[in-house]
Design an enzyme around this catalytic site. Sequence first.
Site, mmCIF file in Angstrom:
data_model
loop_
_atom_site.group_PDB
_atom_site.id
_atom_site.type_symbol
_atom_site.label_atom_id
_atom_site.label_comp_id
_atom_site.label_asym_id
_atom_site.label_seq_id
_atom_site.Cartn_x
_atom_site.Cartn_y
_atom_site.Cartn_z
ATOM 1 N N ASP A 75 8.372 -0.122 -4.876
ATOM 2 C CA ASP A 75 9.626 -0.875 -4.927
ATOM 3 C C ASP A 75 9.623 -1.717 -6.205
ATOM 4 O O ASP A 75 9.344 -2.907 -6.196
ATOM 5 C CB ASP A 75 9.727 -1.754 -3.679
ATOM 6 C CG ASP A 75 11.099 -2.372 -3.494
ATOM 7 O OD1 ASP A 75 11.838 -2.450 -4.492
ATOM 8 O OD2 ASP A 75 11.426 -2.769 -2.376
ATOM 9 N N GLU A 135 11.471 -3.436 -9.086
ATOM 10 C CA GLU A 135 12.800 -3.988 -9.364
ATOM 11 C C GLU A 135 12.773 -4.817 -10.660
ATOM 12 O O GLU A 135 12.560 -6.017 -10.599
ATOM 13 C CB GLU A 135 13.264 -4.839 -8.187
ATOM 14 C CG GLU A 135 13.289 -4.062 -6.879
ATOM 15 C CD GLU A 135 13.800 -4.880 -5.700
ATOM 16 O OE1 GLU A 135 14.515 -5.881 -5.913
ATOM 17 O OE2 GLU A 135 13.486 -4.519 -4.563
ATOM 18 N N TYR A 161 23.240 -1.909 -1.633
ATOM 19 C CA TYR A 161 23.692 -3.181 -1.067
ATOM 20 C C TYR A 161 23.413 -4.262 -2.103
ATOM 21 O O TYR A 161 22.855 -3.980 -3.179
ATOM 22 C CB TYR A 161 22.989 -3.493 0.253
ATOM 23 C CG TYR A 161 21.521 -3.150 0.301
ATOM 24 C CD1 TYR A 161 20.589 -3.906 -0.386
ATOM 25 C CD2 TYR A 161 21.058 -2.055 1.032
ATOM 26 C CE1 TYR A 161 19.241 -3.604 -0.353
ATOM 27 C CE2 TYR A 161 19.705 -1.727 1.064
ATOM 28 C CZ TYR A 161 18.805 -2.507 0.378
ATOM 29 O OH TYR A 161 17.460 -2.198 0.407
ATOM 30 N N ASP A 197 5.047 3.626 -0.917
ATOM 31 C CA ASP A 197 6.408 3.441 -1.433
ATOM 32 C C ASP A 197 6.352 2.416 -2.556
ATOM 33 O O ASP A 197 5.759 1.339 -2.397
ATOM 34 C CB ASP A 197 7.346 2.967 -0.321
ATOM 35 C CG ASP A 197 8.726 2.610 -0.855
ATOM 36 O OD1 ASP A 197 9.485 3.538 -1.167
ATOM 37 O OD2 ASP A 197 9.032 1.403 -0.955
#
Length: 612
Positions: A384, A386, A454, A382
């Site tokens: 991630d 950002e 979120y 995965d």
Amino acid sequence: MRFRPTPRVRHRLIAGLTTLILPFAALVGLSTPAAAAEATATYTKSQDWGTGFEGKWTVKNTGTASISSWTVEWDFPSGTSVTSGWDADFTSSGTHWTAKNKSWNGTLAPGASVTFGFNGSGAGSPSNCKLNGASCDGGPTVPGDNPPSAPGTPTASDITDTSVKLSWSAATDDKGVKNYDVLRDGSVVATVTGTSYTNTGLSAGTDYSYSVKARDTADQTGPVSGARAVRTTGGGGEPEPGDKVKLGYFVEWGVYGRNYHVKNLVSSGSAAKITHINYAFANVKNGQCTMDDSFAAIDKAYTADQSVDGVADTWDQPLRGNFNQLRKLKAKYPHIKILYSVGGWTYSGGFGQAAQNPAAFAESCYKLVEDPRWADVFDGIDIDWEYPNACGLTCDTSGPAAFKNVMSALRTKFGANNLVTAAITADATSGGKIDAADYGGAAQYSDWYNVMTYDFFGAWAKTGPTAPHSPLTPYTGIPQDGFTSSQAIAKLKAKGVPASKLLLGIGFYGRGWTGVTQAAPGGTATGPAAGTYEAGIEDYKILKGKCPANGTVAGTAYAHCGSDWWSYDTPATVGSKMTWAKNQGLGGAFFWEFSGDTANGELATAIHNGLG
């Protein structure tokens, strides 16, 4: 420990709990009629909405003569009670509850039954049931002879496509235990004299729940044990077609201050209710995937009581730490798939260099994930990042095609038999982070995207306005248009990402301000509210008691207590979000992260129940 101040729309490095719970609490079987039984009473928890539940009793005449009246008695644990009822008259004395028939439903002919129900508060289940003074399962009661205690919660081993071996610790009784009833999904499937039983004839790739109750020499039964969730192997080991992904992040550093370990996934019941785990995080250095904390990952020794399978690590075994515990978890729950997650808020700064040579980056990631020492632990990777071509902790200028190029290289290297996924932004503002990278083009290389719906709002805006950090939909007065889950999902769909490749994100924590006088959203503040690890943020397991929710906005709960104002998801709001996700045709949901949940996995259960 790496806790950083947290700007909007990002993964949290937030993250301990132990106790054993009931992974399957929907059905408590209290009836197994004996040959001479005259009547039975069976209890079912028919609904559970987190803060309360609906319970139903069924009284059945199993004898040969009519019954003119009935009275059912039981005990609830402290904190659980009846709040309203129907089709019976309810009274209580402390934690002992009694339900008597109405004038019109007391008579039962042989073979007839009647059902009455109630709404309750708390999380307990009934025990010590009596019907007209006798055992609710139809067994006799003997004056001066106490019923047996509850056996230990069964353990499961030797799980195959069609069978499972169950073992439990013995019950005690003042006159002696005669045998045990084994219940599967609330119904008795066997009565045995020992403390183990192998259940055969099961279906492959199917979830079951087992519990046990003891009978003494007078045939009195005791309370039901805790339940053990079991999923048989087979069925490809993957969720069946049409099933939803239910994924949780397990954070590497949680084994320290948070004291949260892989075994907690078992004791909380969460392991039986998820399909995938993202292990967070590997680092990105010099354009390469690298392990972060090798001690936590592969070296930390676990004692027998800390270990998933009850076997202690030895000093000379080749693999210890989280990876070995995850290996044991997969042996216990073969349906779970585990991905090694790379990056996160703190470690995304290296992706820009990685994007300069995607093939070399993919090669390094493959060597890390498929290292022969733990290759069986992981089922894919995965990413991630950002954020691609945008700013997070650092700013990236690798261009709009960089993310697609990296995902393409990972798919080429990992192949079709491994999972390749990514956690991505939920910033749907015009010209925002979703627009900064080619998420639509990269979707062809990804099994799914974890959309981080979120951290839209929080106390980095120190004076407010107060707003829910994970709004599902827009609402009047929202501080920023485009900062909602629904708008993010809609925008990604419009860019060509299939709905089935989008997972809705749920935070297992809340965000809050202090110095707030207004209960409704939109109030002013003086700064972030106090938190255990970082100001302005707190785990759900703490907030549910510290500052209970007293309102909802845009599908998310909020709470005003004293001068503090918090927003967070509850089991009820999670349930409504899961309904929305299903209606949108999404591939499922994911959450950040396990240790923020309660000891009995309330939020993970709400995701599981909501997605079906």
